[in-house]
Scaffold this motif. Sequence first.
Motif, PDB file in Angstrom:
ATOM      1  N   ASP A  84      -1.358   1.955  -3.050  1.00 55.70           N
ATOM      2  CA  ASP A  84      -2.667   2.347  -2.626  1.00 55.70           C
ATOM      3  C   ASP A  84      -3.763   2.618  -3.726  1.00 55.70           C
ATOM      4  OD1 ASP A  84      -4.036   2.074   0.004  1.00 55.70           O
ATOM      5  OD2 ASP A  84      -4.640   4.159  -0.552  1.00 55.70           O
TER       6      ASP A  84
ATOM      7  N   LYS B 132      -0.239   5.179   0.637  1.00 58.37           N
ATOM      8  CA  LYS B 132      -1.535   5.632   1.213  1.00 58.37           C
ATOM      9  C   LYS B 132      -1.680   6.700   2.131  1.00 58.37           C
ATOM     10  CE  LYS B 132      -4.691   3.113   4.508  1.00 58.37           C
ATOM     11  NZ  LYS B 132      -5.113   1.801   4.946  1.00 58.37           N
TER      12      LYS B 132
ATOM     13  N   HIS C 162       0.942  -1.334  -0.136  1.00 56.27           N
ATOM     14  CA  HIS C 162       0.072   0.039   0.015  1.00 56.27           C
ATOM     15  C   HIS C 162       0.881   1.195   0.090  1.00 56.27           C
ATOM     16  CE1 HIS C 162      -4.101  -1.439   0.265  1.00 56.27           C
ATOM     17  NE2 HIS C 162      -3.498  -2.699   0.776  1.00 56.27           N
TER      18      HIS C 162
END
Length: 245
Positions: free
Chosen positions: A101, A57, A54
Motif C-alpha cells: 500500500d 493497507k 495492497h
Amino acid sequence: MARGLSPLAPPRAVGKKQSMNRLAFDFHGAALAPLPSGALHWPAARTLVVSDLHLGKSARMSAGGGAALPPYDTRETLARLERDIAATAPARVICLGDSFDSGAIRAALPAEDRDRITDVQAGREWIWIEGNHDPGPADLGGTHRAELMLGPLTFRHIARADAAGEVSGHYHPKARLLLRGRAISRPCFLFDTVRLILPAYGAYTGGLFTHAPTLSRLMGAEAEAILCGATQMRLPMPRTEARRA
C-alpha cells in the motif's frame, strides 16, 4: 522497458478443477484462466498473475490517523495467495503493481508476513511489477520490473492507450448488476481484443464500477467481464448502473 522473457516449459499436472476452468479464454494466443479469487492462471507458461494486493493497507490507514483497523487484511491476502499457488503450482508469479500500500509500509511489514512472502517465493520465479503505490525495488526477494514482456503479452500496472496484448491492474474493476431482482456487486476481470484488466486481489480494497466513464472509455465495445466469486459469471461488460425498477 524491461526485456521480455520466454514462457517456461509445459506445466506439471495440476488439479482437474484448475486445469479445466470453464471460463478460460484466449487472449492474443494465450489460453488464460480467471480464478474465483481474482488471480489469473496461464497454464502453458506455468504462470500465476495477481494485481493490487495492497499489503499493509489497514496498517497504513491506522498510522495516518484513520480508523484503527486490525491488521488482518495482509494475512488474509497472503493466505489467499498461498491457496492459489498450492492449487496451480506455478513456476512463475507476477505481481502487477501496488503489491504494497506504500513504500514505507512495505519496509515495515511484520517479520511474520515477510517470512510468509519468502516461503511462497521459494522454488519459483517471482516478479514485482512497479505500481503507483509502491515504486522502487522491493527488498523481499524476486525481481523488480517497470513492466514485462512475456511471449505475446505485456504486463504492466496501468493500462496504456497504445496497448496490444496488455495485462494490467490499477483500476480494481467491479461489476454491479441485477440478479433475480437483487443488486449484486463483485470484483471482475475486464477484457477486449486489446487489453485485459485484473481485479484487485487484496482482501481490503475498494473498486471502480465498470459503468464508470474511465473504464467505459478505456474498454472496447466488445469488452466482456468475468465476475469473481464461488460462482463465476461471464457477460458483456456492464456499462450502465444496475438499479431495481
